[in-house]
Design a protein around this motif. Sequence first.
Motif, PDB file in Angstrom:
ATOM      1  N   PHE A 241       0.920  -1.176  -0.160  1.00 20.68           N
ATOM      2  CA  PHE A 241       0.096  -0.157  -0.051  1.00 20.68           C
ATOM      3  C   PHE A 241       0.903   1.156   0.232  1.00 20.68           C
ATOM      4  O   PHE A 241       1.488   1.725   0.967  1.00 20.68           O
ATOM      5  CB  PHE A 241      -0.760  -0.163   1.187  1.00 20.68           C
ATOM      6  N   ASP A 242       1.236   1.744  -1.092  1.00 17.94           N
ATOM      7  CA  ASP A 242       2.002   2.981  -1.301  1.00 17.94           C
ATOM      8  C   ASP A 242       1.338   4.197  -2.142  1.00 17.94           C
ATOM      9  O   ASP A 242       0.119   3.929  -2.323  1.00 17.94           O
ATOM     10  CB  ASP A 242       3.314   2.648  -1.699  1.00 17.94           C
ATOM     11  N   ALA A 243       2.156   5.072  -2.614  1.00 17.70           N
ATOM     12  CA  ALA A 243       1.317   6.189  -3.048  1.00 17.70           C
ATOM     13  C   ALA A 243       0.617   6.006  -4.489  1.00 17.70           C
ATOM     14  O   ALA A 243      -0.190   6.673  -4.553  1.00 17.70           O
ATOM     15  CB  ALA A 243       2.375   7.457  -3.022  1.00 17.70           C
ATOM     16  N   SER A 244       1.282   4.961  -5.006  1.00 17.00           N
ATOM     17  CA  SER A 244       0.571   4.609  -6.198  1.00 17.00           C
ATOM     18  C   SER A 244      -0.229   3.275  -6.513  1.00 17.00           C
ATOM     19  O   SER A 244      -0.656   3.012  -7.276  1.00 17.00           O
ATOM     20  CB  SER A 244       1.334   4.818  -7.362  1.00 17.00           C
ATOM     21  N   HIS A 245      -0.070   2.304  -5.211  1.00 14.43           N
ATOM     22  CA  HIS A 245      -0.728   0.976  -5.140  1.00 14.43           C
ATOM     23  C   HIS A 245      -1.580   0.945  -4.052  1.00 14.43           C
ATOM     24  O   HIS A 245      -1.165   1.189  -3.104  1.00 14.43           O
ATOM     25  CB  HIS A 245       0.401   0.143  -5.054  1.00 14.43           C
ATOM     26  N   ALA A 246      -2.842   0.132  -4.279  1.00 14.92           N
ATOM     27  CA  ALA A 246      -3.555  -0.326  -3.060  1.00 14.92           C
ATOM     28  C   ALA A 246      -3.903  -1.794  -3.239  1.00 14.92           C
ATOM     29  O   ALA A 246      -3.961  -2.174  -4.461  1.00 14.92           O
ATOM     30  CB  ALA A 246      -4.905   0.331  -3.147  1.00 14.92           C
TER      31      ALA A 246
ATOM     32  N   ASP B 181      -1.307  11.127  -3.821  1.00 23.15           N
ATOM     33  CA  ASP B 181      -1.170   9.649  -3.222  1.00 23.15           C
ATOM     34  C   ASP B 181      -2.472   9.122  -3.067  1.00 23.15           C
ATOM     35  O   ASP B 181      -3.171   9.650  -2.894  1.00 23.15           O
ATOM     36  CB  ASP B 181      -0.726  10.022  -1.745  1.00 23.15           C
ATOM     37  N   ILE B 182      -2.388   7.827  -3.586  1.00 22.15           N
ATOM     38  CA  ILE B 182      -3.674   7.202  -3.971  1.00 22.15           C
ATOM     39  C   ILE B 182      -4.156   6.810  -2.309  1.00 22.15           C
ATOM     40  O   ILE B 182      -5.251   6.499  -2.347  1.00 22.15           O
ATOM     41  CB  ILE B 182      -3.421   5.714  -4.689  1.00 22.15           C
ATOM     42  N   ARG B 183      -3.292   6.916  -1.596  1.00 16.50           N
ATOM     43  CA  ARG B 183      -3.945   6.092  -0.108  1.00 16.50           C
ATOM     44  C   ARG B 183      -4.918   7.378   0.372  1.00 16.50           C
ATOM     45  O   ARG B 183      -5.880   7.067   1.334  1.00 16.50           O
ATOM     46  CB  ARG B 183      -2.572   6.080   0.682  1.00 16.50           C
ATOM     47  N   LEU B 184      -4.832   8.606  -0.012  1.00 20.44           N
ATOM     48  CA  LEU B 184      -5.674   9.854   0.302  1.00 20.44           C
ATOM     49  C   LEU B 184      -7.089   9.125  -0.016  1.00 20.44           C
ATOM     50  O   LEU B 184      -8.088   9.511   0.813  1.00 20.44           O
ATOM     51  CB  LEU B 184      -5.445  10.938  -0.369  1.00 20.44           C
TER      52      LEU B 184
ATOM     53  N   TYR C 105      -8.535   6.220   0.075  1.00 20.78           N
ATOM     54  CA  TYR C 105      -8.833   5.094   0.949  1.00 20.78           C
ATOM     55  C   TYR C 105      -8.837   5.494   2.503  1.00 20.78           C
ATOM     56  O   TYR C 105      -9.362   4.568   3.173  1.00 20.78           O
ATOM     57  CB  TYR C 105      -7.886   4.012   0.579  1.00 20.78           C
ATOM     58  N   ASP C 106      -8.410   6.523   2.660  1.00 19.80           N
ATOM     59  CA  ASP C 106      -8.365   6.938   3.934  1.00 19.80           C
ATOM     60  C   ASP C 106      -9.596   7.031   4.817  1.00 19.80           C
ATOM     61  O   ASP C 106      -9.785   7.300   6.064  1.00 19.80           O
ATOM     62  CB  ASP C 106      -7.429   8.040   4.388  1.00 19.80           C
TER      63      ASP C 106
END
Length: 347
Positions: free
Chosen positions: A207-212, A330-333, A335-336
């Motif tokens: 789970f990083d800036a460009s992967h979930a 950032d892709i994590r934003l 999913y937060d």
Amino acid sequence: MTDPALTLNEFTAALGSFEAEAGPAVAAATEADALEAVRAKYLGRAHGWLKDLSAKLGQLPKADRAAAGAAFNEVRLRVEATLDARRVALAPVRDAGALADPTMPARETWPGGVHPVTQVIDEMIEIFRELGFTVALGPEAESPWYNFGSLNFPADHPAMDLHDTLYLSDDLVLRTHTSPVQVRTLQAYPPPIRVLIPGNVHRRDPFDASHAPTFAQVEGLVVDEGISFADLKATLTHFANRFFGATKTRFRPSYFPFTEPSAEMDVLCGVCRGSGCGVCKQSGWIEILGSGLVHPAVLESAGVDSEKYTGWAFGMGPARTALARHGIPDIRLLYDSDVRFLGQFAK
Ligand code: DAH
């Protein structure tokens, strides 16, 4: 020894008239402010009636003070209880007054909003619906054959490795893409077919800036007689212009086991309009999807005659598209579930 200034009888009479006056005064107060004035007059610590009465206790003969004090406390508790009851009874009247006052600030509300990734999926479905596509769905727990074998993955393809795919058991995986629903749809419905397939997929990714590890995909599939790469290019270019507003696209050759030939489509970076920026890693382009002409082996594994029919397909990730559309770094934003962030995109 001086004579006491007050007899017990006089004190009891004063206590009686205190209660006889305070009770009706409390009942007569019809709003909170008036009730507060009554409280100050009779029970106020500084100069209320009760204060005067308690001062009188000291003027009684010593022998009478204990009984007088007990009577005093009883009356005080009764009057206080009447006052409290009245305060509760008046409270709704006070609220109604506040509601009737249009200058009162409104209470803060949190209206729901559609998640930016869901917005992308909804808009895609709408754009393709206008072109005659319907929506198809498939299972997230999938057999390795549908996920890989039916899609022309060679038996030793690295995607099937435990490092990349989450196996629930030897013969059940969490699907790594929505492409297996191509085969399921072709098995269930005879061509001509035009479907859009949204759904979640899973990979053993960090789970990083460009992967979930879990993310949405939207798959498209068209199968009919005489379908060519021109259909693919025209339809996906139309989609890009509808979705992003008039833009430029480019197709780059690529490879997928289930398409031949294969291509990836880029759109002009919406943030810098092609001049190069952090979002497009200075290239001026953003990769949007993978696509290609359906490999004849895929048609055959679904029982479709590949001599008679041809098709094209694409797969894209709506989260990446949402990042590109809004310039989110950032892709994590996504999913937060932080409403301070997501609320900016609420519709
Ligand atoms: N299944 C591919 C993936 O997950 C995406 C994809 C590429 C789907 C090309 C397609 C296609 O239908 O034609 O990366």
